[in-house]
Design a protein around this motif. Structure first.
Motif, short mmCIF file in Angstrom:
data_model
loop_
_atom_site.label_atom_id
_atom_site.label_comp_id
_atom_site.label_asym_id
_atom_site.label_seq_id
_atom_site.Cartn_x
_atom_site.Cartn_y
_atom_site.Cartn_z
N PHE A 132 -56.30 104.68 -47.43
CA PHE A 132 -57.29 105.65 -46.99
C PHE A 132 -56.86 106.31 -45.69
O PHE A 132 -56.97 107.53 -45.51
CB PHE A 132 -58.64 104.96 -46.82
CG PHE A 132 -59.76 105.86 -46.39
CD1 PHE A 132 -60.32 106.76 -47.27
CD2 PHE A 132 -60.24 105.80 -45.09
CE1 PHE A 132 -61.36 107.60 -46.87
CE2 PHE A 132 -61.28 106.63 -44.68
CZ PHE A 132 -61.84 107.52 -45.58
N ILE A 235 -67.50 105.49 -48.30
CA ILE A 235 -66.07 105.43 -48.61
C ILE A 235 -65.73 104.22 -49.47
O ILE A 235 -64.57 104.06 -49.87
CB ILE A 235 -65.21 105.43 -47.33
CG1 ILE A 235 -65.44 104.14 -46.52
CG2 ILE A 235 -65.48 106.66 -46.49
CD1 ILE A 235 -64.47 103.96 -45.37
N HIS A 261 -71.55 107.45 -45.33
CA HIS A 261 -70.66 106.55 -44.60
C HIS A 261 -71.28 106.04 -43.30
O HIS A 261 -71.01 104.92 -42.86
CB HIS A 261 -69.34 107.28 -44.32
CG HIS A 261 -68.33 106.46 -43.58
ND1 HIS A 261 -67.96 105.19 -43.98
CD2 HIS A 261 -67.61 106.72 -42.45
CE1 HIS A 261 -67.04 104.71 -43.14
NE2 HIS A 261 -66.84 105.60 -42.20
#
Length: 284
Positions: A132, A235, A261
Motif C-alpha cells: 500500500f 483501506i 479511513h
C-alpha cells in the motif's frame, strides 16, 4: 484536561506529547502518517474519560523535532521512547493507519512493555502495508514538492495539492476545499524530508527495516482491530480483514459501518471508543 509537553527521547530528538485522563490502564496513541497528534485531540479527550492517555507526534511531524533522514525504525524508537518516559507499567498501544504498524513493531521489539495493541484501520499484515505504501510513492512525492514550492504557506499548499494527480484524476476534483485546506495545514507543519526517503530509489531501504521482521511471531500481546467500512473508504478490505485475523492468531476485529479511513475520530470518536471498550476491559 489535556496537557502538552516536550520530552527528550535521546539522540538529540525532542518529541511533542499530550496527556489526559487517569486510571490503571495507560493508552499510548500513535498517529497516522502525514500528521502529528493534533488531529487526534477529540479522540484522546474521549478516551480520557476512562483511561490515562498519552499521544505523541513522531519526529518530523507536528511540533516534534526534525531529524532527517527518516526510517520506520526511527518512528518505532519514538513510540518506545514515549513509553519508557511515561511509565514502567505495560501499556496498550493504539495506532491509526501507519501508527498501527509502529505499535505492532514496538510491541514486538519490547514485549514486556505492552499489554495489547489496537489497530485503527491499519494494514497489520506487513506485506500489505508495504505494498500500500509503495502505491502511494507518486502521491507523496507530489505532496513533498507542493510543500517545498509553497514554502509552507497553507493556502498555497492547498492550491498546489488540488493539482496533485491521483487515481481518479486531480485531487481537487475529488476533495472538498475544506479538506484540502485541512491537509495543507497538516503538511505545512511537517518536515518535507519525511517524504524524501519514500521514493522509488530509496523505498526498499526505508521498508526493509529490522523493526518489521516477523512481527506475528514476535508480538506476544493481544491484537484488536477496529476497521472502517470498505464501501465508505476504509483501506482494510473485507478479505484483508479475514487475513489479518489469521496472521495474528487470537486477535479480534470489529467493523464500523459507514465510516471511512478516519473512522470518525475527528467528529464522532465515541463510536471508536465504544468499540475498543470490551477489548480493554478484558485486559484488566
Amino acid at each position: 484536561m489535556l496537557t502538552s509537553a516536550t520530552i527528550d527521547v535521546g539522540g538529540g530528538v525532542d518529541l511533542e506529547i499530550v496527556e489526559a485522563g487517569a486510571g490503571t490502564t495507560t493508552l499510548v496513541v500513535a498517529p497516522g502518517f502525514g500528521g502529528g497528534i493534533d488531529s487526534y485531540v477529540a479522540f484522546i479527550e474521549q478516551l480520557a474519560h476512562e483511561y490515562l492517555v498519552v499521544g505523541f507526534s513522531p519526529r518530523g511531524f507536528g511540533r516534534s523535532g526534525w531529524a532527517p533522514p527518516y526510517a520506520i525504525g526511527d518512528w518505532v524508537d519514538d513510540l518506545l521512547g514515549v513509553v519508557r518516559h511515561r511509565t514502567e507499567r505495560p501499556v496498550v498501544a493504539v495506532g491509526h493507519s501507519f501508527g498501527a504498524t509502529l505499535a505492532l513493531a514496538a510491541a514486538a521489539g519490547e514485549p514486556s512493555r505492552f499489554r495489547g495493541v489496537i489497530s485503527l484501520d491499519g494494514n497489520v499484515e506487513v506485506s500489505v502495508f508495504l505494498s500500500f505504501s509503495r502505491q502511494l510513492i507518486g502521491y507523496w512525492q507530489q505532496v513533498r514538492l507542493a510543500v517545498i514550492a509553497a514554502a509552507g504557506d497553507p493556502d498555497i499548499v492547498a492550491a498546489r495539492l488540488s493539482e496533485v494527480i491521483v487515481a481518479d484524476g486531480r485531487l481537487g476534483d475529488t476533495t472538498s476545499a475544506d479538506e484540502l485546506h485541512r491537509m495543507a495545514t497538516i503538511w505545512s507543519g511537517q518536515d518535507p524530508d519525511v517524504l524524501e526517503s519514500v521514493t522509488d530509489e530509496q523505498f526498499d531501504e526505508w521498508a526493509n527495516d529490522p523493526a518489521l521482521d516477523d512481527l506475528p511471531r514476535r508480538v506476544q500481546c493481544p491484537v484488536f482491530c477496529v476497521n472502517g467500512d470498505p464501501d465508505a473508504g476504509s483501506i482494510v478490505s473485507t478479505v484483508q480483514g479475514v487475513r489479518d485475523l489469521a496472521v495474528y492468531p487470537g486477535s479480534a476485529q470489529v467493523r464500523l459501518d459507514g465510516t471511512d479511513h478516519r473512522l470518525g475520530l475527528d467528529e464522532t470518536p465515541a463510536r471508536v471508543v465504544d468499540a475498543m471498550r470490551s477489548f480493554l476491559t478484558g485486559l484488566e
